[in-house]
Design an enzyme around this catalytic site. Structure first.
Site, PDB file in Angstrom:
ATOM      1  N   HIS A  89     -44.413  45.705  11.938  1.00 23.68           N
ATOM      2  CA  HIS A  89     -45.636  44.903  11.780  1.00 23.68           C
ATOM      3  C   HIS A  89     -46.509  44.980  13.034  1.00 23.68           C
ATOM      4  O   HIS A  89     -46.962  43.969  13.574  1.00 23.68           O
ATOM      5  CB  HIS A  89     -45.282  43.438  11.484  1.00 23.68           C
ATOM      6  N   ASP A 142     -45.194  48.439   6.884  1.00 25.32           N
ATOM      7  CA  ASP A 142     -45.502  47.757   8.147  1.00 25.32           C
ATOM      8  C   ASP A 142     -45.258  46.253   8.060  1.00 25.32           C
ATOM      9  O   ASP A 142     -45.167  45.580   9.075  1.00 25.32           O
ATOM     10  CB  ASP A 142     -46.961  48.017   8.548  1.00 25.32           C
ATOM     11  N   GLU A 196     -39.302  38.888   8.409  1.00 27.19           N
ATOM     12  CA  GLU A 196     -39.550  39.575   9.687  1.00 27.19           C
ATOM     13  C   GLU A 196     -38.980  38.745  10.843  1.00 27.19           C
ATOM     14  O   GLU A 196     -39.152  37.528  10.858  1.00 27.19           O
ATOM     15  CB  GLU A 196     -41.057  39.795   9.884  1.00 27.19           C
ATOM     16  N   ARG A 239     -49.406  41.798   3.379  1.00 29.61           N
ATOM     17  CA  ARG A 239     -48.374  40.788   3.610  1.00 29.61           C
ATOM     18  C   ARG A 239     -47.147  41.151   2.788  1.00 29.61           C
ATOM     19  O   ARG A 239     -47.234  41.508   1.614  1.00 29.61           O
ATOM     20  CB  ARG A 239     -48.873  39.396   3.236  1.00 29.61           C
TER      21      ARG A 239
END
Length: 419
Positions: free
Chosen positions: A379, A355, A360, A331
């Site tokens: 992600h 990632d 986001e 996370r």
């Protein structure tokens, strides 16, 4: 009609055992007491019985988590319900807190086991108003519900009969709240569904920097035949911050490559005898800095909780080993991105593969986009074409049949801890 759905092996069992008690004895399941079924009480509320697994940490005599590499697509209890409906101990009456158009939930409407039904699907409390207050006992919640963090506590408050909430993702941060932590409900998640693909990404990211793929691609584009030295992964140290299912899947692959593994987890004693790890540390600052100083490649696979947010900060990056590579796949908020960017720019880090991020989608103004020593993915490194469908199928074929048969559930999580 029923017999047509049963395999040849199942028909043989039914033929040889004229009573359901015989089937229950063969399959080692408890019989219903005097033919009566309990639809409201649940033994899982007092805490789950952990499930044995040969591939669990050796120090753990029993293992309570599911993993797609170790379990069949359809679980034992789904099979039991199909060959012996008398094994049903309670009905599952489900509220589906999801977008009605969420295609990944198709198994909820096409493949529910005997004894289960979807009462209603919606994304807000008002969508469930015509459901009786004491009717539902299960909630299935999906990330496709845009305000699940707000709606789930409201749903649980309105329907006190709910015993179990299942979250269709490994991370539960999108539902965790103070209001939820105060409610006495048992919760499970889809842990173990996404680990193998993220482990593959980890090894790809390690190789990306070890073999200098950016240079390789530039030389190919310019038709430049120029040899250069590459690094081996064999003998290098992989440090894993957050040694849960994802972290251990990374360790499993890295071990095959010949890498040394050091890990960090909240309770290091659980992995004291893990065959993949050379050392397992606690989550204190000193231990984190020690891991950072020892590791050539560092994987952050920790969940986002009150305790972990910002834990990999400037002090941790100051302690990092020279030319280390940082890989973030748990996370985003676990990492102090400003401190990470500083370490990438001043040469403390050789590079980073990212990632997950604090925000986001990653804003175009974020400096990470412009750094040549950063590999960015949106992600999606666990996003196979079927990954969310499979997460729903875990609920339908594994945990839901367990609930209906009165068995304990896999993948318990603690809303107060956030994982």
């Amino acid at each position: 009609m029923f017999m047509s759905r049963v395999s040849a092996f199942s028909r043989q069992i039914l033929h040889e055992s004229k009573k359901s008690s015989r089937i229950q004895k063969i399959l080692d399941i408890p019989s219903a007491a005097s033919g009566k079924r309990s639809y409201c009480t649940s033994s899982i509320l007092s805490g789950p019985v952990v499930i044995p697994s040969e591939n669990a940490d050796p120090s753990m005599k029993k293992y309570k988590f599911w993993n797609r590499e170790e379990y069949a697509t359809k679980g034992k209890y789904d099979y039991i319900i199909n060959i012996s409906p008398d094994s049903i101990q309670r009905e599952a009456k489900i509220l589906n807190l999801s977008d009605p158009d969420d295609e990944a939930n198709s198994a909820l409407f096409e493949s529910l086991p005997y004894g289960a039904q979807i009462l209603k699907t919606g994304t807000k409390l008002v969508d469930f108003e015509d459901v009786g207050v004491n009717e539902p006992n299960v909630v299935f919640v999906s990330p496709s519900c845009p305000k699940a963090r707000k709606q789930l506590p409201l749903l649980l408050a309105r329907y006190p009969s709910i015993e179990w909430v299942h979250v269709r993702s490994a991370g539960i941060d999108f539902v965790v709240s103070d209001a939820l932590s105060e409610l006495p409900v048992f919760m499970t998640n889809a842990k173990g569904q996404f680990s193998s693909s993220l482990a593959e990404y980890t090894m790809m990211a390690c190789s990306y920097f070890a073999k200098d793929l950016p240079r390789l691609m530039k030389q190919q584009k310019s038709k430049n035949w120029e040899k250069y030295d590459v690094e081996e992964l064999r003998g290098k140290t992989l440090g894993i911050v957050g040694y849960g299912d994802i972290g251990r899947a990374c360790a499993k692959l890295a071990h095959v490559y010949g890498m040394k593994i050091v890990a960090l987890r909240r309770n290091p004693k659980l992995s004291a005898n893990d065959p993949y790890c050379s050392a397992v540390y606690g989550t204190d600052k000193k231990s984190l800095n020690k891991l950072m100083s020892e590791s050539d490649y560092i994987v952050s696979s920790a969940p986002s909780t009150v305790e972990t947010r910002g834990m990999i900060n400037a002090d941790a990056f100051d302690a990092v080993k020279e030319n280390a590579v940082f890989i973030s796949l748990g996370r985003g908020p676990v990492i102090d991105e400003d401190a990470l960017i500083a370490a990438l720019k001043n040469g403390k880090l050789k590079g980073a593969a990212m990632d997950v991020f604090c925000e986001e989608p990653l804003p175009e103004s974020n400096e990470l986009w412009d750094l040549e020593n950063v590999l960015i993915s949106p992600h999606n490194m666990d996003q196979t074409s079927t990954f969310m469908h499979e997460a729903t199928e875990f609920f339908v074929y594994e945990n839901l049949p367990r609930f209906i048969c009165g068995q304990n559930l896999l993948n318990p999580v603690n809303p107060k801890l956030g994982y």
